[in-house]
Motif scaffolding. Sequence first.
Motif, PDB file in Angstrom:
ATOM      1  N   LEU A  36      10.397 -15.881   0.245  1.00  0.00           N
ATOM      2  CA  LEU A  36       9.145 -16.233  -0.434  1.00  0.00           C
ATOM      3  C   LEU A  36       9.406 -17.040  -1.699  1.00  0.00           C
ATOM      4  O   LEU A  36       8.664 -17.980  -2.012  1.00  0.00           O
ATOM      5  N   ILE A  37      10.448 -16.689  -2.434  1.00  0.00           N
ATOM      6  CA  ILE A  37      10.798 -17.453  -3.637  1.00  0.00           C
ATOM      7  C   ILE A  37      11.172 -18.884  -3.264  1.00  0.00           C
ATOM      8  O   ILE A  37      10.739 -19.846  -3.920  1.00  0.00           O
ATOM      9  N   LEU A  38      11.957 -19.045  -2.216  1.00  0.00           N
ATOM     10  CA  LEU A  38      12.334 -20.389  -1.772  1.00  0.00           C
ATOM     11  C   LEU A  38      11.119 -21.196  -1.322  1.00  0.00           C
ATOM     12  O   LEU A  38      10.990 -22.375  -1.657  1.00  0.00           O
ATOM     13  N   ILE A  39      10.223 -20.565  -0.564  1.00  0.00           N
ATOM     14  CA  ILE A  39       9.007 -21.254  -0.131  1.00  0.00           C
ATOM     15  C   ILE A  39       8.180 -21.672  -1.335  1.00  0.00           C
ATOM     16  O   ILE A  39       7.684 -22.805  -1.412  1.00  0.00           O
ATOM     17  N   ASN A  40       8.046 -20.775  -2.298  1.00  0.00           N
ATOM     18  CA  ASN A  40       7.294 -21.084  -3.509  1.00  0.00           C
ATOM     19  C   ASN A  40       7.951 -22.232  -4.274  1.00  0.00           C
ATOM     20  O   ASN A  40       7.278 -23.142  -4.757  1.00  0.00           O
ATOM     21  N   TYR A  41       9.256 -22.220  -4.353  1.00  0.00           N
ATOM     22  CA  TYR A  41       9.995 -23.275  -5.073  1.00  0.00           C
ATOM     23  C   TYR A  41       9.819 -24.630  -4.388  1.00  0.00           C
ATOM     24  O   TYR A  41       9.613 -25.648  -5.052  1.00  0.00           O
TER      25      TYR A  41
END
Length: 98
Positions: A36-41
């Motif tokens: 999720l952090i990668l997608i958000n980034y």
Amino acid sequence: MNTTKDERYLRAKRRLDKEKEFYRHLFCYVVINLILILINYWTFWKVKWFFFPAVGWGVGLAFHAASVFLVNGFFGAQWEERKIRQYMREEEENTRWE
């Protein structure tokens, strides 16, 4: 209260199963929140929306951890055994006078 070796083994096995389930839950929490952090980034980093599911799920994970590792807490196994013995004693005393 006497317990046999088999009963102790079964209790230990149940506790181990609960711990294993918690560690699986923790592993999924870490992996999915990293995704999720990668997608958000990669999409829109100005709004840090990954924080909301991480906190919500983290609260659930904390409760899961408490139920697994705080076994002798307020409602732990020792408390249950004490209450069972108390209720059995009370019932025995009540039937004595009938």
